[in-house]
Design an enzyme around this catalytic site. Structure first.
Site, PDB file in Angstrom:
ATOM      1  N   ARG A 427       0.819  -1.206   0.000  1.00  0.00           N
ATOM      2  CA  ARG A 427       0.000   0.000   0.000  1.00  0.00           C
ATOM      3  C   ARG A 427       0.856   1.261   0.000  1.00  0.00           C
ATOM      4  NH1 ARG A 427      -5.502  -0.612   1.124  1.00  0.00           N
ATOM      5  NH2 ARG A 427      -6.112  -2.725   1.746  1.00  0.00           N
ATOM      6  N   GLU A 456      -1.104  -8.419   4.389  1.00  0.00           N
ATOM      7  CA  GLU A 456      -2.519  -8.513   4.742  1.00  0.00           C
ATOM      8  C   GLU A 456      -3.031  -9.897   4.365  1.00  0.00           C
ATOM      9  OE1 GLU A 456      -4.842  -5.323   3.155  1.00  0.00           O
ATOM     10  OE2 GLU A 456      -3.292  -3.821   3.559  1.00  0.00           O
ATOM     11  N   GLU A 467     -10.627  -2.714  -4.871  1.00  0.00           N
ATOM     12  CA  GLU A 467      -9.934  -1.746  -4.010  1.00  0.00           C
ATOM     13  C   GLU A 467      -8.617  -1.311  -4.639  1.00  0.00           C
ATOM     14  OE1 GLU A 467      -8.499  -1.231   0.644  1.00  0.00           O
ATOM     15  OE2 GLU A 467      -9.032  -3.221  -0.139  1.00  0.00           O
ATOM     16  N   ASP A 524     -13.786   4.908 -11.763  1.00  0.00           N
ATOM     17  CA  ASP A 524     -14.224   6.288 -11.557  1.00  0.00           C
ATOM     18  C   ASP A 524     -13.215   7.218 -12.221  1.00  0.00           C
ATOM     19  OD1 ASP A 524     -15.668   8.459 -10.665  1.00  0.00           O
ATOM     20  OD2 ASP A 524     -14.644   8.529  -8.725  1.00  0.00           O
ATOM     21  N   HIS A 746     -18.876  -0.016   2.459  1.00  0.00           N
ATOM     22  CA  HIS A 746     -17.731  -0.814   2.008  1.00  0.00           C
ATOM     23  C   HIS A 746     -17.777  -0.810   0.479  1.00  0.00           C
ATOM     24  CE1 HIS A 746     -16.981  -2.136   6.091  1.00  0.00           C
ATOM     25  NE2 HIS A 746     -18.239  -2.561   6.189  1.00  0.00           N
ATOM     26  N   CYS A 748     -15.755  -1.694  -1.750  1.00  0.00           N
ATOM     27  CA  CYS A 748     -15.248  -2.877  -2.464  1.00  0.00           C
ATOM     28  C   CYS A 748     -16.358  -3.903  -2.694  1.00  0.00           C
ATOM     29  CB  CYS A 748     -14.123  -3.520  -1.678  1.00  0.00           C
ATOM     30  SG  CYS A 748     -12.710  -2.429  -1.465  1.00  0.00           S
TER      31      CYS A 748
END
Length: 780
Positions: A427, A456, A467, A524, A746, A748
């Protein structure tokens, strides 16, 4: 051989090509006889048997089958159902011979005089029988007397032959209208006659149809004149062809129009463009809907016995599609278009075997096999998405299978991970890690995408992939990153013109867009329509790497979608009535700021010494627009282009319009909250619970901007997938927290967590606060 009908290339206007002088002579002699029988090929496409078997007779065999008994049956039938004789057993003329599909996108401009069909001498026309006023007076008299004789005689005479049609409806029977811009037809009179026709007794309506049959028989062969084209133009507008009982006649009319030479099609296209842009868009839409209905009912007839057997009328649909192509071309030549491009969609095609149509187009493109993919403007974007998805899935399967075979052949243990494009990213280094992974795994781009965030313990079932897209797009398009410039006036991003040593990050954005389409993810992203036009220029990567890509014809209208103020200034320059050189004092030079330094670029050699004048201002505006949208960002956009096509390289892209590519990438801006309500799933709630009822009462009452904010809050985008709201898989879950808390989303998983608010007022207040402050935790 019969005259070939050139199929318009996918999603583009048809090409106008002039026959050579020696070809013209041959073509005129060919038109003296009926075309020979051409086999459409054995087998079926999209449920149609394309081959016509057995002996084929001419249209006259159908007419000669008329019997007195059938005439009596016609007299007893209602005006809404005009009965025609034994069409079930009619033997039809040979099918249309379709030409090779075209791989290049071309546009149709006004042809020069040498490209037009040879002008044949205009025949001497009969004396014009009536004026519009005379006809309207006759109709008024019918209302009081009930005697239709005068009106009946007019219809009997007018529709009996092409010369009579021209005599009745030409503005000037003595004039020879041979220009593409003026058909010479009195459109007001045509409309008045057709509007009255549907309210006349049945014997009058039958008279018109029999007259059309006679006219088509007489004109079946022989050289075409412009008067013949006018007659076709007039007959095509007949509203009687809405009735299925007239489809046999309608089909023969469409066939004769479809088999005209391209120069004649050129005239018809411009006549459609001129007449309907000047008069009625509604009538143009009715003309399109009539043809679409004809195709739908031929594919799926309500009563199969209504029409001739499919093996004997396999040319019906190709004829209708060709005429639709003429109307589509006319529509594309008008700015803005007469009707939206979506009005040409035929939703019936969503229910046929689209992949068989696609494979027919791919495998038999150089034969005479018909496929709807030759006319992609009739295929909806939802149907095209299905074609692209299935084509993508097949490519994924083939590549994964090849990877598996390679492992086994080297006697290595197969690892299921080789079947996926596995992205492992941190990330904290999202862009650099993503770029490294995609560069290293370039050969795996067409595999199914799976994302893992280092450190993760998450299993990607679609949420992590979404995501990854969401976070990466937000970071790349942030103004501080410098790759794209955000224009507040147009609310869109555009490519930064700053020069750099490495454009790999632009290639990354292209790959991201390609992966989104390939994996059915909605992004988007706010690019102007011009971007998608450039992305399809050309739709297939050229084999010669020296050929420029992403270059297309641009206008001030394209610039207005990005920089409206600048476009407005250029428009004022074009319309300025004074002395441009003295008032504007500009040269063929443009200035841009790059990292605090003002740099100048000449729009043409020696441009800094050439003043912009009244005479050359159009050239200046065109060069300026081309510089901003093409030349100044060429390297950036070329990297972006190659990135997108490295994932989405497919002939299916040739089926798409630029607007449709945008919908595939970003979704549709049209919201239907009622459809969202019907498809929503619930976890912890039932749709009958009071909180849910409050929620939908509030949301359905929201203005559009708040509805978009709600969608953006819950899904990460304010747009709808191509398949509609049902494809969002929207879920409302019960959040067992205090009712003082705001809703949580959420993105995702397209999931809204809603506390059990006790009143509608409280729910509305909390929901508006939540969706209006979802960026930056309400602190910006």
């Amino acid at each position: 051989m019969s005259e070939a009908v050139r199929v318009p290339s996918p999603a583009t206007p048809l090409v106008v090509a002039a026959p050579a002088p020696e070809e013209r002579k041959g073509k005129e002699s060919e038109r003296e006889k009926l075309p020979p029988i051409v086999s459409a090929g054995a087998g079926a496409t999209a449920g149609l048997d394309r081959g016509a078997k057995g002996q084929i007779s001419t249209f006259s065999s159908f007419i000669s089958a008329v019997s007195p008994k059938k005439e009596a049956a016609e007299n007893r039938s209602s005006p809404a159902h005009l009965v025609f004789p034994n069409i079930k057993n009619v033997r039809e003329p040979p099918p249309i011979c379709l030409d090779v599909r075209q791989k290049q996108r071309t546009s149709m401009d006004a042809s020069s005089s040498e490209m037009k069909a040879p002008v044949l001498p205009e025949p001497i026309l009969p004396i014009q029988p009536k004026t519009v006023k005379d006809f309207q007076e006759d109709v008024e008299k019918v209302k009081s007397s009930g005697d239709w004789k005068a009106v009946h005689d007019f219809y009997l005479t007018t529709f009996d032959s092409f010369p009579e049609l021209n005599a009745a409806f030409k503005k000037d029977a003595t004039a020879s209208f041979n220009t593409i811009e003026d058909s010479g037809i009195n459109a007001k009179f045509v409309n008045a006659v057709y509007d009255t026709l549907l309210n006349t007794p049945q014997d009058v309506q039958k008279t018109v149809l029999k007259g059309i049959i006679n006219s088509l028989l007489r004109e079946w062969k022989g050289p075409r004149t412009k008067d013949d084209l006018r007659a076709y133009f007039i007959l095509l507008q007949n509203p009687q062809f809405n009735n299925t009982s007239t489809y046999v006649i309608y089909a023969h009319l469409l066939r004769q129009i479809a088999t005209l030479v391209e120069a004649d099609h050129h005239f018809l296209v411009h006549w459609f463009k001129k007449q309907y842009s000047r008069l009625s868009q509604k009538r143009f839409k009715q003309l399109v809907e009539r043809l679409l209905q004809f195709i739908s009912l031929r594919l799926f007839p309500a009563k199969p016995e209504e029409f001739p057997p499919i093996t004997k009328c396999s040319w019906w649909i190709p004829s209708a599609a060709k005429v639709l192509a003429l109307l589509n071309t006319a529509n594309n030549l008008v700015h803005p278009p007469l009707i939206p491009y979506t009005d040409f969609y035929n939703s019936t095609l969503d229910h046929i075997d689209l992949m068989e149509e696609y494979h027919t187009w791919q495998n038999f493109g150089n034969s005479h096999r018909f496929s709807f993919c030759q006319y992609p403007f009739v295929i909806s974007v939802a149907a095209k998405k299905i074609i692209i998805q299935r084509d993508s899935e097949q490519q994924m399967i083939n590549i994964a299978r090849q990877s598996l075979v390679d492992k086994v052949s080297r006697r290595q243990r197969p690892d299921m991970n080789i079947l996926f494009l596995n992205m492992k990213v941190r990330r904290t280094h999202l862009v650099s890690d993503s770029l490294d992974e995609l560069t290293r795994k370039r050969a795996d781009l067409k595999k199914k995408l799976k994302v893992t965030f280092v450190g993760e313990a998450g299993l990607d079932m679609g949420g992590l992939t979404k995501e990854w897209f969401l976070l990466l797009i937000r970071q790349i398009f942030h103004p501080d990153y410098g790759m794209f410039t955000y224009h507040k006036d147009s609310h869109c991003h555009w490519f930064s013109s700053f020069k750099c040593d490495n454009y790999s990050e632009f290639r990354l954005v292209g790959i991201l867009m390609g992966l989104a389409v390939y994996n059915s993810i909605t992004l988007d992203i706010r690019f102007p329509p011009c971007c998608y036009k450039k992305l399809l220029s050309p739709p297939i990567i050229p084999s010669d790497q020296n050929i420029p890509v992403g270059i297309c014809n641009v206008t001030v209208d394209d610039l207005c979608q990005i920089m409206p103020e600048l476009a407005h200034g250029l428009s004022e320059l074009l319309s300025h009535e004074g002395n441009v050189e003295e008032d504007f004092y500009s040269t063929f030079q443009v200035f841009q700021e790059e990292f605090g330094i003002i740099k100048s670029y000449n729009l043409k050699p020696g441009g800094d010494k050439i003043s912009v004048t009244n005479q050359n201002r159009k050239e200046y505006v065109q060069l300026y627009t081309d510089f901003l949208l093409n030349k100044s960002i060429y390297k950036q956009f070329a990297a972006f282009y190659y990135g997108f096509h490295s994932v989405c390289a497919s002939n299916a892209l040739m089926l798409l319009r630029p607007e449709e590519v945008e919908i595939l990438v970003c979704g549709s801006p049209d919201l239907d909250m009622h459809a969202l309500q019907r498809s929503t799933q619930y976890d912890g709630y039932a749709k009958t619970d009071l909180t849910i009822k409050y929620f939908w009462d509030v949301v359905l009452g929201f203005p559009l901007d708040l509805q978009k904010k709600l969608l953006h809050f819950t899904t990460g985008s304010d747009r709808v997938p191509v398949g509609g709201m049902a494809d969002l898989n929207f879920k409302i879950s019960k959040n067992e927290t205090s009712t003082n808390c705001l809703p949580v989303a959420h993105t995702c998983f397209n999931q809204l967590c809603l506390p059990p608010y006790k009143s509608k007022k409280d729910l509305k207040q909390k929901l508006i606060i939540g969706i209006s402050n979802s960026e930056g935790f309400g602190l910006e």
